[in-house]
Design an enzyme around this catalytic site. Sequence first.
Site, PDB file in Angstrom:
ATOM      1  CG  HIS A 135      -0.222   0.273   2.488  1.00 20.24           C
ATOM      2  ND1 HIS A 135       0.597  -0.658   3.084  1.00 20.24           N
ATOM      3  CD2 HIS A 135      -0.178   1.377   3.270  1.00 20.24           C
ATOM      4  CE1 HIS A 135       1.113  -0.148   4.184  1.00 20.24           C
ATOM      5  NE2 HIS A 135       0.656   1.094   4.324  1.00 20.24           N
ATOM      6  CG  HIS A 182       0.058   5.589   3.313  1.00 19.23           C
ATOM      7  ND1 HIS A 182      -1.301   5.338   3.399  1.00 19.23           N
ATOM      8  CD2 HIS A 182       0.651   4.830   4.265  1.00 19.23           C
ATOM      9  CE1 HIS A 182      -1.509   4.467   4.369  1.00 19.23           C
ATOM     10  NE2 HIS A 182      -0.353   4.146   4.909  1.00 19.23           N
TER      11      HIS A 182
END
Length: 163
Positions: A68, A83
């Site tokens: 992620h 992110h």
Amino acid sequence: MFKNLFKKPSTIIQIKAPITGEILPLEKVPDPVFSQKMMGEGVAIIPNDENIVAPVEGTIVQIAPSKHAIGLKTPNDREILIHVGLETVSLDGKGFYVLVKEGDRVSVGDRLMTVDLGYIRNKVDHIITPMVITNSNQSQNEYILTTETECVAGKTTVLTISG
């Protein structure tokens, strides 16, 4: 008269959007770790495209095991973290397709990963994507957020670092 003679020349670094979407100040991220800049200065984007690209020239220094998040380091030692979404670590890599590996050198606009926004949107509360300079507290630079409200991945300058 001589005080500026030995002063380092100011450098300006333009950081491009890592994903296409709507630009927001980091303070608007509904997570205090980002909104209170605990991880560093940056910008956030609400994505409307599935391609994550390199916002700067640099080297891939970290890929989260859950895929992620990706960390890059620029030639002048800026450390940038992208992110994707909030609480996306809980997806255990599902919906994330990483196209690079640690140690790869990348240029602005090179694809780093693709994401399944539909899947992620159905699994977590927020797809907002913060991008932070994780070592921003180690310098006296000025961080200037663009006045644009929309961005194109690899094209739009979203953050300028001066110092």
